[in-house]
Design a protein around this motif. Structure first.
Motif, mmCIF file in Angstrom:
data_model
loop_
_atom_site.group_PDB
_atom_site.id
_atom_site.type_symbol
_atom_site.label_atom_id
_atom_site.label_comp_id
_atom_site.label_asym_id
_atom_site.label_seq_id
_atom_site.Cartn_x
_atom_site.Cartn_y
_atom_site.Cartn_z
ATOM 1 N N GLU A 1 92.759 14.821 -23.004
ATOM 2 C CA GLU A 1 92.338 14.461 -21.671
ATOM 3 C C GLU A 1 91.383 13.515 -22.335
ATOM 4 O OE1 GLU A 1 91.520 16.350 -17.518
ATOM 5 O OE2 GLU A 1 89.721 16.641 -19.287
ATOM 6 N N GLN A 2 91.352 12.192 -21.919
ATOM 7 C CA GLN A 2 90.310 11.084 -22.213
ATOM 8 C C GLN A 2 89.633 10.357 -20.892
ATOM 9 O OE1 GLN A 2 90.117 10.492 -25.521
ATOM 10 N NE2 GLN A 2 92.038 11.695 -26.360
ATOM 11 N N TYR A 3 88.633 10.162 -21.222
ATOM 12 C CA TYR A 3 87.485 9.410 -20.023
ATOM 13 C C TYR A 3 87.277 8.083 -20.250
ATOM 14 C CZ TYR A 3 87.349 14.511 -19.045
ATOM 15 O OH TYR A 3 87.623 15.942 -19.140
ATOM 16 N N GLY A 4 86.906 7.310 -19.225
ATOM 17 C CA GLY A 4 86.157 6.053 -19.554
ATOM 18 C C GLY A 4 85.748 5.548 -18.211
ATOM 19 N N ASN A 5 85.216 4.500 -18.220
ATOM 20 C CA ASN A 5 84.563 3.811 -17.074
ATOM 21 C C ASN A 5 84.865 2.265 -17.131
ATOM 22 O OD1 ASN A 5 82.044 2.609 -18.004
ATOM 23 N ND2 ASN A 5 81.707 4.901 -18.278
ATOM 24 N N VAL A 6 85.031 1.734 -16.058
ATOM 25 C CA VAL A 6 85.118 0.210 -15.945
ATOM 26 C C VAL A 6 84.139 -0.313 -14.900
ATOM 27 C CG1 VAL A 6 87.409 -0.194 -17.033
ATOM 28 C CG2 VAL A 6 87.384 0.310 -14.589
ATOM 29 N N ASP A 7 84.037 -1.575 -14.744
ATOM 30 C CA ASP A 7 83.512 -2.270 -13.523
ATOM 31 C C ASP A 7 84.122 -2.152 -12.503
ATOM 32 O OD1 ASP A 7 81.003 -2.765 -15.136
ATOM 33 O OD2 ASP A 7 81.607 -4.656 -15.771
ATOM 34 N N LEU A 8 83.484 -2.066 -11.611
ATOM 35 C CA LEU A 8 84.150 -1.978 -9.874
ATOM 36 C C LEU A 8 84.259 -3.341 -9.297
ATOM 37 C CD1 LEU A 8 85.226 -0.103 -7.735
ATOM 38 C CD2 LEU A 8 83.034 -0.102 -6.763
ATOM 39 N N PHE A 9 83.430 -4.354 -9.743
ATOM 40 C CA PHE A 9 83.459 -5.648 -9.252
ATOM 41 C C PHE A 9 84.635 -6.299 -8.840
ATOM 42 C CE2 PHE A 9 82.857 -10.277 -9.224
ATOM 43 C CZ PHE A 9 81.713 -10.129 -8.311
ATOM 44 N N GLY A 10 84.754 -6.705 -7.791
ATOM 45 C CA GLY A 10 86.217 -7.206 -7.104
ATOM 46 C C GLY A 10 87.460 -6.229 -6.729
ATOM 47 N N PHE A 11 87.256 -4.905 -6.729
ATOM 48 C CA PHE A 11 88.089 -4.131 -6.680
ATOM 49 C C PHE A 11 87.599 -2.953 -5.705
ATOM 50 C CE2 PHE A 11 89.251 -5.786 -10.710
ATOM 51 C CZ PHE A 11 90.409 -6.154 -10.185
ATOM 52 N N GLU A 12 86.581 -3.241 -4.888
ATOM 53 C CA GLU A 12 85.759 -2.472 -4.127
ATOM 54 C C GLU A 12 86.823 -1.704 -3.081
ATOM 55 O OE1 GLU A 12 84.796 -5.160 -4.667
ATOM 56 O OE2 GLU A 12 82.776 -5.062 -5.677
ATOM 57 N N GLN A 13 87.653 -2.447 -2.416
ATOM 58 C CA GLN A 13 88.756 -1.897 -1.510
ATOM 59 C C GLN A 13 89.749 -0.979 -1.775
ATOM 60 O OE1 GLN A 13 87.948 -2.379 1.747
ATOM 61 N NE2 GLN A 13 86.147 -3.543 0.990
ATOM 62 N N VAL A 14 90.142 -1.378 -3.354
ATOM 63 C CA VAL A 14 91.299 -0.390 -3.690
ATOM 64 C C VAL A 14 91.226 0.852 -4.579
ATOM 65 C CG1 VAL A 14 92.910 -2.572 -3.777
ATOM 66 C CG2 VAL A 14 91.493 -1.866 -5.820
ATOM 67 N N ALA A 15 89.850 0.616 -5.274
ATOM 68 C CA ALA A 15 89.382 1.588 -6.296
ATOM 69 C C ALA A 15 88.624 2.905 -5.498
ATOM 70 C CB ALA A 15 88.567 1.304 -7.287
ATOM 71 N N LYS A 16 89.250 3.948 -5.307
ATOM 72 C CA LYS A 16 88.779 5.148 -4.639
ATOM 73 C C LYS A 16 89.202 6.342 -5.354
ATOM 74 C CE LYS A 16 88.080 2.611 -0.830
ATOM 75 N NZ LYS A 16 86.820 2.047 -0.725
ATOM 76 N N PRO A 17 88.337 7.199 -5.257
ATOM 77 C CA PRO A 17 88.670 8.607 -6.132
ATOM 78 C C PRO A 17 90.150 9.295 -5.670
ATOM 79 C CG PRO A 17 86.392 8.840 -5.396
ATOM 80 C CD PRO A 17 87.131 7.352 -4.754
ATOM 81 N N GLY A 18 90.712 9.616 -6.814
ATOM 82 C CA GLY A 18 92.024 10.108 -6.595
ATOM 83 C C GLY A 18 93.350 9.049 -6.638
#
Length: 134
Positions: free
Chosen positions: A75-92
């Motif tokens: 299992e690997q973890y990461g994070n990215v900026d949300l900017f511009g994808f507020e409508q599509v990026a949701k938990p799950g």
């Protein structure tokens, strides 16, 4: 009693060297970070599916998307900026993750490529970007 600002020409040589060294270190660290990102980008890439785990806002900077993906059985973890994808990026929700073959912990989620829930996770990742995404 007001304090006068010290001008560059009035500073001692030792103070000038200290200031220049600090600026040089900051610039060097930034350049090393950019070179590292470029190095990872040009490595042979594998692809898998990552799942958004949470959306959070750090004290400084923009909103981030935390995600998890599996590569080489871990299992690997990461994070990215949300900017511009507020409508599509949701938990799950699931998105495409690309990662260097030799550095599986350096995966980057592409929030512009949503993956269907019906698509099973690839056991060892895909060696090439999936055909249906091209």
């Amino acid at each position: 009693m007001t304090e006068e600002k010290k001008k560059w020409r009035n500073l001692a040589r030792k103070d000038k060297v200290k200031i220049v060294s600090i600026f040089a270190a900051i610039i060097s660290i930034g350049l090393i970070g950019m070179a590292y990102k470029q190095f990872m980008r040009f490595q042979p890439q594998d692809y898998t599916i990552g799942t958004v785990t949470k959306i959070w806002k750090p004290i400084k900077g923009g909103t981030k998307v935390a995600y998890v993906y599996f590569a080489d059985g871990q299992e690997q973890y990461g994070n990215v900026d949300l900017f511009g994808f507020e409508q599509v990026a949701k938990p799950g929700r699931r998105f495409l993750v690309s990662y260097p073959e030799q550095y599986v912990w350096e995966g980057v989620m592409d929030l512009s490529v949503e993956m269907p829930d019906s698509l099973p996770l690839p056991a060892d990742g895909w060696d090439e970007r999936p055909q249906f995404l091209k």
